[in-house]
Structures are given as C-alpha cells and as structure tokens.
Design an enzyme around this catalytic site. Sequence first.
Site, PDB file in Angstrom:
ATOM      1  N   ASP A  80       0.827  -1.207   0.000  1.00 49.59           N
ATOM      2  CA  ASP A  80       0.000   0.000   0.000  1.00 49.59           C
ATOM      3  C   ASP A  80       0.856   1.250   0.000  1.00 49.59           C
ATOM      4  OD1 ASP A  80       0.725  -0.605   2.761  1.00 49.59           O
ATOM      5  OD2 ASP A  80      -0.614   1.037   3.335  1.00 49.59           O
ATOM      6  N   GLU A 174       0.175  -1.015   5.687  1.00 48.00           N
ATOM      7  CA  GLU A 174       1.211  -0.544   6.605  1.00 48.00           C
ATOM      8  C   GLU A 174       1.100   0.954   6.830  1.00 48.00           C
ATOM      9  OE1 GLU A 174       5.230   1.067   7.763  1.00 48.00           O
ATOM     10  OE2 GLU A 174       3.967   1.540   6.030  1.00 48.00           O
TER      11      GLU A 174
END
Length: 410
Positions: A80, A174
């Site tokens: 991400d 994250e």
Amino acid sequence: MKQDIIERLTRYVTIDTQSDPESNTTPSTEKQWNLLNLLNDELTDFGLETDIDEQGYLFATLESNIDADLPTVGFLAHVDTSPDFNATNVNPQIIEAYDGKPIQLGDTSRVLSQDVFPNMKNVEGHTLMVTDGTSLLGADDKAGVVEIMEALKYLTSHPEIKHGRIRVAFTPDEEIGRGPHEFDVERFNSDFAYTMDGSEYGELQYESFNAAEAIVTCHGVNVHPGSAKDAMINAVLLGQQFNSLLPPNEVPERTEGYEGFYHLMKINGDVEKTTLHYIIRDHDSHQFDLRKKRLIEIKNDINTHFEDNPIEIEINDQYYNMGEKISANPHVIDIPKRVFAKLDIPANTAPIRGGTDGSQLSYMGLPTPNIFTGCDNFHGPFEYASIDVMEKAIEVIVGITEEVVQTYQK
C-alpha cells in the site's frame, strides 16, 4: 540489472494501491489486490510456492538448495501507499546521472532541489526515479517490493548460490498502521526477518519509536454571540488552549534523533464541537508513558474550570520500540552488519523516527529489523528513488541469504 529495476518499479508504482484509514476492511482498499494478484502470478512464474489469504497477506517460499539445518530467513515489504497525497495516475520520470541541479517535476511549479532536500547530495551521479509533481511516487514501499522480487529472480536464476529456506511476505495497510494486525506469524514460519522499508543508503534500523494516537474532543455550547456572555463555551478555543499547553519545541519539525514529540495531525470542528488528532512518539518507554500522562493532565486541568468536563480524550497505543525485542537476538543484526561490511556499505544504525511493520512483528515473536531501500521524501510529490541504491539493496538481500549459510552451516 538497473534497467530491470526501472521496468519493475515503473510497473508497480503505476498501480494505485493507496490505503484508506477510514475503511474497516482488510485490505482497507480493494485496489491493493491489483498489485497483490500480480505479485502472486510473478512469484509463481519464478517457481515459488505461494499462499495468499483473504485479507491480502501474500506469502511465498523459496526452498533451501542446501542439505543443512539452517534457520529460515524472511523478507517483507508492504504494497500500500500513503493516503496523505494523491496516488492516482502516477507518472514516473527517469533522471539519468543526476547532476545535483534542481529538477523540474513535470509541468508543475514543484522543484526537487538540494536547497530544500540537502540529502540529495548523496545521490549525485545516480539514476533517479521522480514524480511528475502531481502525485506521490509510491516507492514507499514498492521499492522494497521490487528489491525482494529482483533478489528472488536472481537467486532462482543462479542456483549455484547456496541458501537456506527463504520466506517472503507482501502485506497491506502498513501506511495506516495496520500492516501486521492480521499477520499470522505462525503461518509465516520464519525464524527472523527483515523489512525492506527504510530510506537512505546504509540504513540498518532496529530501534523505533513507541507510538500512540490521541483523539481530543472538545465539547462547546453554541449560543448567539450577542447574548453569549457567561453562556457560550467555544470548543475551537478549548482546542487551541489544549494545544498551547503542550511544549512548543516537542514537535516533529524541531526534534531529531532520539527526541520524542507530539504531532497535531488534524483539527476539525466549530464552536459546538472540535476534535484534535495527535500522534505521540518517543523511543524511551518511560518518556512515552509520561507523554500520554501529560495529555490527560492537561485535559483534567482545563476541565476543572467547567462544570461539565467539556474535554474528553482517547489514547490508543499503536506500536512499541522493536529494539527492546531485537536486542535479545543480536544475530539478527550481526548478519546484515557483516553483509554491509563485505559490500563496503557504511551501516547507519540510527533509530527510525517512525515505525515499520517490524515494530509490531518483533513484539509478535518475529524479530524484524529494517533495511534501506534507497528512496526518500516519502508520502508526497518530492519522493524519489535511487536506482543505484536499490541495486545495492538487492545485493544485501542476496548477501544475507548467503551469510545465513556461512553462519549456521556445520
């Protein structure tokens, strides 16, 4: 290898994988699956056995090619990208042999300059990937993904390099602090691991902040300003008062090294209700607790002047200093230090002024330091990646797998 890195990084950063802190799903956005599924296919093409669960945790195994009882080493990166800036229509630009002069970012007014970012002096002469000024790059952490993938490609195409069992993981979310929340350490089944999620050349990080978030809610009383005397309670002013009672120098822009801070991320509201969103950071666990205590003391002090306790606070711990766990496993640091020395890479073990998935994973029983990726200025349009440093990071991954054999082979 540099051209392969450029092509793979370009392929990955042009896939929008931005996470969403307002979502309650895992992954927090469906679009993260686009990269996860691509990686799953590419890993399969390498001949690796893969395992991807319904929450977007992609694991893969490169089996040992040596008859020896060795520990399993893992490498991790997150797919991400930050929700802090536009991540759509990423249009990467390549700067060959960076000469140190300001770089105009596309057709925008933004300029990537050493005057603002002096650390760019360290990448003069390098091949850089930069943005066109309209989006972030997403090298945090797609550079880490690229480095792991290129290392796997190298190892599978060079079977003469002896290595033990290697596990890799590509994870979601994250950037919104949830990367390890659904990570199954037992299923990953690695003795220790490394996140490829650092920044500048030479970083080898095994200390991180202790971290918490705090939501301060100020409740006001909104009446007509013409008749407000002794009746109105302005929630906006309560919020300003609360923030003014924090130490003015203990903020990110005035701290460095081991110094902690309070960071006011967001303030929203009006006379009737105002919220302040803070993050709290400190490397020292005792100071970390004192920081949280101070917020509560400020709340209580202000509330004593009112009948209805207009200020509420909610504090939630996010992660802890992984150094407290990794220090008990010195081999996890000694192995990459030896690799750095063999590659003539100066090891920078300064603490992370932030956190990685390794911060949480280390407390979950998987010691996980962090290694450089060769990128900087994360989460915005000035982000860049040094292809030259990325190449060295790939060498480090391969070197660690070799060093494990040399360290543990009887």
